[in-house]
Design an enzyme around this catalytic site. Structure first.
Site, short mmCIF file in Angstrom:
data_model
loop_
_atom_site.label_atom_id
_atom_site.label_comp_id
_atom_site.label_asym_id
_atom_site.label_seq_id
_atom_site.Cartn_x
_atom_site.Cartn_y
_atom_site.Cartn_z
N THR A 166 0.84 -1.20 0.00
CA THR A 166 0.00 0.00 0.00
C THR A 166 0.88 1.25 0.00
O THR A 166 0.66 2.18 -0.78
CB THR A 166 -0.90 0.02 1.26
N ASP A 167 1.88 1.27 0.85
CA ASP A 167 2.76 2.44 0.92
C ASP A 167 3.48 2.64 -0.41
O ASP A 167 3.65 3.76 -0.88
CB ASP A 167 3.79 2.23 2.04
N GLU A 168 3.87 1.54 -1.04
CA GLU A 168 4.57 1.63 -2.31
C GLU A 168 3.68 2.20 -3.40
O GLU A 168 4.08 3.08 -4.16
CB GLU A 168 5.07 0.23 -2.69
N SER A 171 3.14 5.74 -2.79
CA SER A 171 4.35 6.51 -3.06
C SER A 171 4.51 6.80 -4.55
O SER A 171 4.80 7.93 -4.95
CB SER A 171 5.52 5.71 -2.50
#
Lengths: 244, 201
Positions: A166-168, A171
Site C-alpha cells: 500500500t505504501d509503495e 508513493s
C-alpha cells in the site's frame, strides 16, 4: 498543471506548494530545472529505452486471475489513458539525473540497495505486482499477488507486506500525481486476511492536495470486489527533487 | 547492535525481561492447530489456499538472507506489558534512496505491537494500524521500537509504539494499533458448519 505565477518560480530555495488543480492543463513550458509537470515526471519515470530490468511483467508464478486482469489493463493503456508503470530494482533507477533535496540526501555508499518490493527476486516468492496509473483521474490500480515468503499467519500474507505494498503504491502515485516524496502518515484498517498466492487489487485515488501535502485513499479487495481486505489512507509530503 | 543485545540480555537475568525467540516458520505442531483455527474463522479464504505453497512459506520478517533484510531481537517485560525491539534493517529494505521504505517500518511496527498483543491476548488479528512518520530513517541504521499495551477492552487490545534512535534523542515514528482477539469458542462452531456443509472436493 497550473503554476502559481513566475514569482514563485524565481525563488528557487523555497519549497513550492502545488495548488490543487483538478485537471491537467496542456504543458505551457517544458520541464524546467525547478519544478516539473506531470507529463515530464511520467516520461522520466517510465523511460522508453532503458537497460534496467522491468520487474512488473508477467511470469510463471502469476495466478490466472492476475494474468487476465493485467491483460485487461494493458488494453486500457491503449485506449483509456492508463499507463503501466515499470518497476526497477531501486528507486534510484526511476529518478535518473535527479536526487533528493540537499539536507536530506544521503551519500550512496552501498550499491546493493534494493527497494523492498523487489528484494525477493525469485519468481513468485515475494511481491508479484504491477501498477497502472491514470494521470487524468489521478488514480492507480495495483495488482498484487503475495508469495509464500510474505507470510504472517500460516497461508496468509503478513499485515506488514500489505502495508508495504500500500505504501509503495501510494508513493508512486504521490510522486507522479504531485511530487509527493515521503510518507507522513499511513493508516490501515484490516478487514480480512489475504491468502498467499491469490490476487489482491489495490485501488488508490488522490483525494486532495493541500498545504504541500497529498492525501490519498485506497481500497484493497478481490477482483470481483466481493471481499474487502483493507481500507487505508495516506498523507505524503511534497518535495521537489533536484538536478544532480 | 551486539552491544545493545548484551545490555538487554543482562536485563533478562533478573527475571523482569524475557528474550523472545523468533523462528523462520512457525513450528509444525503449532502450525497445524493455528491453521485449522484460521481456516475455520475465514472459511471462504481457506478454499483458495494451496497446500503445497503452505509448506514453503516463511514468515515475512525472516525471509531475507543474513544482513540484507530485517535483523531484529525482541525483549518482553511482563510487569510493564511492554516490548522493546532492537532492529537493524538491511539494504534490501530501501524506499527512497538512502532511507528505509515506509512499509518496512510498518512491517516492523506491526510485528512488534503484534507480539505485544499476542502475549497478552493469545491469537489476535491486526484490525487497525495508524502510523505517523516524523523523520525518515537512514538505511542500515539501528533503531529501538518500544511498544506498550495501553488498554484491553473485551476483545480489543490497544497497543501504541514509537521508533527512536538508540540514544533516544531522535523520534522517528509514532504509531497506534488495534488488535482483535479471535474467539476460540466461535471457531468450533464455525468449523462444524464448514465441515458439515462443504460439498465433497
Amino acid at each position: 498543471m497550473m503554476r502559481r505565477g513566475f514569482q514563485a518560480a524565481a525563488t528557487l530555495s523555497r519549497l513550492r506548494a502545488l495548488p490543487g488543480a483538478p485537471r491537467i492543463l496542456p504543458i505551457l513550458n517544458p520541464a524546467a530545472a525547478f519544478g516539473s509537470s506531470i507529463d515530464s515526471r511520467i516520461s522520466r519515470f517510465c523511460p522508453k529505452k532503458t537497460d534496467f530490468k522491468d520487474y512488473a511483467l508477467p511470469n510463471a508464478s502469476w495466478c490466472p486471475d492476475m494474468l487476465s486482469l493485467y491483460q485487461e489493463f494493458l488494453e486500457k493503456t491503449k485506449t483509456d489513458g492508463w499507463i503501466k508503470l515499470p518497476s526497477f530494482a531501486s528507486n534510484r533507477e526511476h529518478i535518473q539525473g535527479l536526487k533528493l533535496p540537499t539536507g536530506l540526501a544521503v551519500t550512496p555508499d552501498n550499491s546493493d540497495c534494493r527497494i523492498i518490493t523487489r528484494s525477493l527476486q525469485v519468481e513468485g516468492q515475494g511481491y508479484e505486482h504491477a501498477i497502472f496509473f491514470n494521470p487524468s483521474e489521478k488514480k492507480s490500480v495495483c495488482l498484487f499477488q503475495p508469495g509464500p515468503y510474505l507470510e504472517g499467519a500460516p497461508g496468509f500474507a503478513h499485515g506488514g507486506s500489505l502495508a508495504t505494498m500500500t505504501d509503495e503504491t501510494f508513493s508512486k502515485t504521490a510522486y507522479l500525481a504531485g511530487e509527493g516524496l515521503f510518507t507522513l502518515s499511513l493508516s490501515i484498517r484490516f478487514k480480512n486476511l489475504i491468502p498467499v498466492g491469490s490476487l489482491a487489487v489495490l485501488n488508490v485515488s488522490v483525494d486532495k492536495i493541500e498545504d504541500q501535502k497529498l492525501y490519498m485513499s485506497c481500497i484493497t479487495q478481490t477482483r470481483d470486489q466481493k471481499t474487502v481486505y483493507a481500507k487505508s489512507s495516506g498523507v505524503f509530503l511534497q518535495l521537489q527533487l533536484e538536478q544532480e | 547492535m551486539r552491544l545493545l543485545f548484551d545490555q538487554f540480555m543482562k536485563k533478562c537475568e533478573d527475571g523482569s525481561w524475557i528474550h523472545l525467540p523468533s523462528y523462520e516458520d512457525i513450528a509444525t505442531q503449532r502450525s497445524q492447530d493455528f491453521s485449522t483455527f484460521i481456516h475455520a474463522y475465514f472459511p471462504t479464504a481457506s478454499e483458495q489456499i494451496n497446500k503445497e505453497k503452505l509448506s514453503q512459506g516463511r514468515i515475512f520478517t525472516r525471509s531475507f538472507e543474513d544482513g540484507l533484510g530485517f535483523e531484529y531481537v525482541m525483549f518482553y517485560n511482563d510487569a510493564e506489558k511492554r516490548i522493546v525491539c532492537v532492529f537493524q534493517g538491511g539494504p534490501h529494505l530501501q524506499g527512497m534512496p538512502g532511507f528505509f521504505h515506509g512499509g518496512a517500518i510498518a512491517t516492523m511496527i506491526d510485528a512488534t505491537v503484534g507480539m505485544n498483543a499476542i502475549v497478552s491476548g493469545g491469537i489476535v488479528m491486526t484490525a487497525n494500524l495508524n502510523i505517523n512518520f516524523k523523520r525518515p530513517i537512514p538505511l542500515c541504521s539501528i533503531v529501538l521500537i518500544n511498544s506498550q499495551l495501553d488498554k484491553i477492552e473485551g476483545r480489543k487490545l490497544l497497543v501504541s509504539c514509537n521508533v527512536q534512535s538508540v540514544d533516544e534523542k531522535i523520534l522517528y515514528t509514532e504509531a497506534t494499533s488495534l488488535f482483535i482477539k479471535l474467539n476460540p469458542e466461535k471457531e468450533f462452531h464455525i468449523k462444524e458448519l464448514v465441515l458439515n456443509s462443504a460439498p465433497p472436493a
